[in-house]
Design a protein around this motif. Structure first.
Motif, PDB file in Angstrom:
ATOM      1  N   LEU A   4      -1.091   8.344   4.536  1.00  0.00           N
ATOM      2  CA  LEU A   4       0.126   7.734   3.885  1.00  0.00           C
ATOM      3  C   LEU A   4       0.792   8.959   3.126  1.00  0.00           C
ATOM      4  O   LEU A   4       2.187   8.831   3.191  1.00  0.00           O
ATOM      5  N   PHE A   5       0.109   9.753   2.241  1.00  0.00           N
ATOM      6  CA  PHE A   5       0.798  10.713   1.751  1.00  0.00           C
ATOM      7  C   PHE A   5       1.451  11.819   2.548  1.00  0.00           C
ATOM      8  O   PHE A   5       2.553  12.171   2.073  1.00  0.00           O
ATOM      9  N   LYS A   6       0.809  11.959   3.559  1.00  0.00           N
ATOM     10  CA  LYS A   6       1.488  12.973   4.530  1.00  0.00           C
ATOM     11  C   LYS A   6       2.877  12.367   5.157  1.00  0.00           C
ATOM     12  O   LYS A   6       3.523  12.979   5.269  1.00  0.00           O
ATOM     13  N   GLN A   7       2.580  11.130   5.112  1.00  0.00           N
ATOM     14  CA  GLN A   7       3.669  10.438   5.807  1.00  0.00           C
ATOM     15  C   GLN A   7       4.907  10.482   5.054  1.00  0.00           C
ATOM     16  O   GLN A   7       6.110  10.518   5.612  1.00  0.00           O
ATOM     17  N   ILE A   8       4.790  10.519   3.604  1.00  0.00           N
ATOM     18  CA  ILE A   8       5.980  10.283   2.770  1.00  0.00           C
ATOM     19  C   ILE A   8       6.252  11.722   2.474  1.00  0.00           C
ATOM     20  O   ILE A   8       7.383  11.903   2.311  1.00  0.00           O
ATOM     21  N   THR A   9       5.429  12.641   2.170  1.00  0.00           N
ATOM     22  CA  THR A   9       5.843  14.204   1.595  1.00  0.00           C
ATOM     23  C   THR A   9       5.786  15.014   2.860  1.00  0.00           C
ATOM     24  O   THR A   9       6.206  16.304   2.449  1.00  0.00           O
TER      25      THR A   9
ATOM     26  N   THR B  79       0.983  -1.087   0.094  1.00  0.00           N
ATOM     27  CA  THR B  79       0.129   0.177  -0.128  1.00  0.00           C
ATOM     28  C   THR B  79       0.816   1.234  -0.076  1.00  0.00           C
ATOM     29  O   THR B  79       0.548   2.265  -0.670  1.00  0.00           O
ATOM     30  N   LEU B  80       2.074   1.125   0.674  1.00  0.00           N
ATOM     31  CA  LEU B  80       2.871   2.334   0.873  1.00  0.00           C
ATOM     32  C   LEU B  80       3.550   2.553  -0.452  1.00  0.00           C
ATOM     33  O   LEU B  80       3.633   3.616  -1.014  1.00  0.00           O
ATOM     34  N   GLN B  81       3.940   1.500  -1.250  1.00  0.00           N
ATOM     35  CA  GLN B  81       4.564   1.705  -2.610  1.00  0.00           C
ATOM     36  C   GLN B  81       3.473   2.250  -3.530  1.00  0.00           C
ATOM     37  O   GLN B  81       4.110   3.073  -4.711  1.00  0.00           O
ATOM     38  N   ALA B  82       2.133   2.020  -3.311  1.00  0.00           N
ATOM     39  CA  ALA B  82       1.147   2.443  -4.107  1.00  0.00           C
ATOM     40  C   ALA B  82       1.069   3.909  -4.084  1.00  0.00           C
ATOM     41  O   ALA B  82       0.937   4.587  -4.873  1.00  0.00           O
ATOM     42  N   VAL B  83       1.172   4.555  -2.882  1.00  0.00           N
ATOM     43  CA  VAL B  83       1.095   5.932  -2.594  1.00  0.00           C
ATOM     44  C   VAL B  83       2.313   6.581  -3.257  1.00  0.00           C
ATOM     45  O   VAL B  83       2.421   7.523  -3.774  1.00  0.00           O
ATOM     46  N   GLU B  84       3.538   5.844  -2.859  1.00  0.00           N
ATOM     47  CA  GLU B  84       4.854   6.495  -3.377  1.00  0.00           C
ATOM     48  C   GLU B  84       4.435   6.574  -5.057  1.00  0.00           C
ATOM     49  O   GLU B  84       5.115   7.562  -5.416  1.00  0.00           O
TER      50      GLU B  84
ATOM     51  N   ALA C 291      -4.647   4.384  -6.361  1.00  0.00           N
ATOM     52  CA  ALA C 291      -3.680   3.438  -5.408  1.00  0.00           C
ATOM     53  C   ALA C 291      -4.379   2.232  -4.655  1.00  0.00           C
ATOM     54  O   ALA C 291      -3.838   1.501  -4.310  1.00  0.00           O
ATOM     55  N   GLY C 292      -5.770   2.048  -5.222  1.00  0.00           N
ATOM     56  CA  GLY C 292      -6.515   1.045  -4.635  1.00  0.00           C
ATOM     57  C   GLY C 292      -6.700   1.041  -3.097  1.00  0.00           C
ATOM     58  O   GLY C 292      -6.829  -0.038  -2.436  1.00  0.00           O
ATOM     59  N   ILE C 293      -6.930   2.244  -2.464  1.00  0.00           N
ATOM     60  CA  ILE C 293      -7.105   2.416  -1.213  1.00  0.00           C
ATOM     61  C   ILE C 293      -8.200   3.699  -0.733  1.00  0.00           C
ATOM     62  O   ILE C 293      -8.389   4.145  -1.553  1.00  0.00           O
ATOM     63  N   GLY C 294      -8.608   3.544   0.469  1.00  0.00           N
ATOM     64  CA  GLY C 294      -9.682   4.372   0.767  1.00  0.00           C
ATOM     65  C   GLY C 294      -8.902   6.047   1.057  1.00  0.00           C
ATOM     66  O   GLY C 294      -7.675   6.029   1.032  1.00  0.00           O
ATOM     67  N   ILE C 295      -9.843   7.073   0.824  1.00  0.00           N
ATOM     68  CA  ILE C 295      -9.152   8.297   0.832  1.00  0.00           C
ATOM     69  C   ILE C 295      -8.495   8.789   2.260  1.00  0.00           C
ATOM     70  O   ILE C 295      -7.393   9.260   2.009  1.00  0.00           O
ATOM     71  N   LYS C 296      -9.091   8.539   3.266  1.00  0.00           N
ATOM     72  CA  LYS C 296      -8.341   8.580   4.598  1.00  0.00           C
ATOM     73  C   LYS C 296      -6.977   8.023   4.777  1.00  0.00           C
ATOM     74  O   LYS C 296      -6.217   8.661   5.099  1.00  0.00           O
ATOM     75  N   GLN C 297      -7.013   6.794   4.520  1.00  0.00           N
ATOM     76  CA  GLN C 297      -5.695   6.266   4.418  1.00  0.00           C
ATOM     77  C   GLN C 297      -4.581   6.654   3.376  1.00  0.00           C
ATOM     78  O   GLN C 297      -3.564   6.895   3.797  1.00  0.00           O
ATOM     79  N   PHE C 298      -5.295   6.960   2.194  1.00  0.00           N
ATOM     80  CA  PHE C 298      -4.188   7.663   1.437  1.00  0.00           C
ATOM     81  C   PHE C 298      -3.631   8.780   1.757  1.00  0.00           C
ATOM     82  O   PHE C 298      -2.388   9.096   1.563  1.00  0.00           O
ATOM     83  N   ILE C 299      -4.411   9.956   2.312  1.00  0.00           N
ATOM     84  CA  ILE C 299      -4.245  11.096   2.847  1.00  0.00           C
ATOM     85  C   ILE C 299      -3.131  10.990   3.849  1.00  0.00           C
ATOM     86  O   ILE C 299      -2.076  11.402   3.857  1.00  0.00           O
TER      87      ILE C 299
END
Length: 505
Positions: free
Chosen positions: A178-183, A140-145, A168-176
């Protein structure tokens, strides 16, 4: 405006938009086309290209047609990204390739024909690498990357967080999350940062209107663009343009900038060589190959960074956080083409062309004069010793002067290799291989203290002592401070030094 009739493509076609804007219709899909976009069209597809209709924003584009031929004609081998918009990064490299392909469209020699096909195949390989989706599923993390990487190429398009999450194939809350975790920021903030960073670059290096720049980075509403620009930078775009000082930091092209009369505020130490040092007294050293001083770079507050495409991905990311960055291809272009590309970026095309014309005249004069000092039947070998390694040089760096400018003959094996792959720095060889590069004369560049010890040891080696040029006393060392660099100022100085060396033999 009258809608043109569709053109049915008989071959594969790539359309690269270089200026202005318009619309491109491929079968039933319509794309809003702006400078920097590229589209792939497959055989049989219907194609319509229309300009925006305004003369000042008329769309200009390159169109490249080609066929794919396989050893087994029955096997279908389509482009994986046909009939769609494709990624071309960096855009300036693509423009350079397009111009070179046009220049070599009607090759006058086998060498030019090989160069034409080599450049096209190399460009196609880069396109395939950037646009082919790898098989298999990741975490999932790679998908967000992947979404983060996707936005770097599609930030100017209308795309929502919901679409990114679905991709990315995941929910909006989880996506946001993980996205903040990366960027460190939300997708919306990240897109805005990328858009404003690109806008700052365009404000510095292009002559487009604010409305055109706003549209190019993804804002159809120029008032909203102005507001977002001020929120992120602290000043409106027009103030940013009017107060800019062209504080440029160079990672690779110090001498090209100096040739245009621009002194960069900072550069790595290994680019502040003999000729750069004579003209660039106040250029701040920002580190070396293994240790760049990012804090010093930030303190310089550059408006623009001009770099090459050989820096690693991690360094590029660090630089992008400091200032907008323009990438000029290194190995794909000759030194004079580096200068012209930078002139194009900075709106100094005429100054670059004038410098190049003067240099070409100097080359021609040197080519004629050298015949009075050197027999054109002689072969000349070029060796570089760096550390403990030995390189046989091609037609780049010192070979640019000795082979391409003076017209001297390289050893037969080097000549054969240059026909296959022109614009070649050279290749590392072992001492035992040196006999394969026998030449009537040898010129040796010894770079650094360790190299001096290597050369001293080499002179006692039986293989070295059996070389024809060594036995006849026709080996000469060259000043590494003058001959190790490859840029327009160094080449101009090397023409003079080369004449002195050859006239005193």
């Amino acid at each position: 405006m009258h809608q043109p009739l569709p053109d049915v493509s008989l071959s594969y076609r790539l359309i690269v938009v270089s200026e202005g804007s318009g619309s491109i219709y491929i079968d039933d899909s319509c794309y809003h086309a702006i400078a920097g976009n590229c589209y792939a069209v497959s055989p049989g597809a219907k194609l319509i290209v229309t300009s925006a209709g305004e003369e000042k924003n008329e769309m200009h584009y390159f169109s490249v047609t080609f066929d794919i031929i396989t050893a087994q004609p029955d096997n279908d081998l389509p482009l994986p990204f046909a009939n769609s918009k494709v990624i071309i990064d960096p855009f300036v490299r693509t423009l350079a390739v397009m111009r070179k392909l046009i220049a070599l469209k009607h090759p006058e020699s086998e060498e030019e024909q090989l160069s034409y096909h080599f450049r096209f195949q190399k460009w196609m390989h880069a396109l395939l690498k950037q646009n082919t989706v790898k098989s298999g599923t990741g975490t999932t993390l790679q998908a967000v990357e992947q979404s983060v990487l996707f936005l770097k190429d599609h930030f100017n398009e209308k795309i929502s967080t919901k679409q990114l999450a679905e991709q990315a194939g995941i929910g909006i809350k989880q996506f946001i999350h993980l996205f903040k975790q990366i960027t460190g920021v939300t997708p919306h903030e990240y897109i805005s940062t990328l858009r404003i960073r690109k806008a700052k670059e365009l404000l510095l290096v292009s002559r487009q209107t604010l409305a055109e720049i706003a549209e190019q980075v993804g804002y159809l509403d120029s008032y909203y663009f102005n507001r977002r620009f001020k929120e992120i930078t602290g000043v409106p775009p027009r103030v940013y343009v009017n107060t800019r000082q062209y504080k440029i930091m160079s990672m690779s092209y110090v001498c090209a900038l100096l040739a245009l009369g621009i002194q960069p505020i900072g550069a790595p130490a290994y680019h502040l060589g003999y000729y750069a040092g004579r003209l660039g007294d106040n250029i701040t050293n920002i580190g070396d190959k293994s240790n760049l001083y990012y804090d010093r770079m930030k303190a310089l507050k550059p408006d623009l960074i001009i770099s090459c495409d050989t820096i690693d991905h991690e360094t590029q990311q660090q630089l992008e956080h400091i200032a907008p960055m323009v990438t000029i291809p290194w190995m794909d272009l000759y030194a004079t083409e580096h200068l012209q590309a930078i002139g194009d970026v900075l709106g100094m095309e005429k100054q670059a062309k004038s410098w190049i014309n003067d240099y070409e005249l100097k080359r021609e004069v040197a080519h004629q004069r050298i015949k009075t000092y050197v027999s054109m039947d002689e072969t000349v070998g070029l060796l570089l010793i760096e550390g403990s390694e030995i390189y046989v040089l091609g037609d780049r760096n010192a070979g640019e002067i000795m082979y391409r400018s003076f017209g001297l003959q390289p050893p037969p094996l080097v000549q054969h290799l240059l026909v296959e792959h022109p614009n070649q720095y050279g290749r590392k060889v072992e001492v035992e291989q040196l006999w394969q590069y026998e030449a009537d004369r040898l010129f040796v560049i010894v770079y650094g203290a360790e190299a001096a010890l290597t050369y001293k040891k080499l002179q006692h080696n039986p293989v070295w002592r059996q070389l024809s040029a060594v036995r006849q006393g026709k080996v000469q060392t060259m000043d590494s401070d003058k001959w190790i660099y490859y840029d327009v100022l160094s080449l101009s100085g090397q023409l003079d030094d080369g004449m002195n060396i050859l006239s005193k033999r």
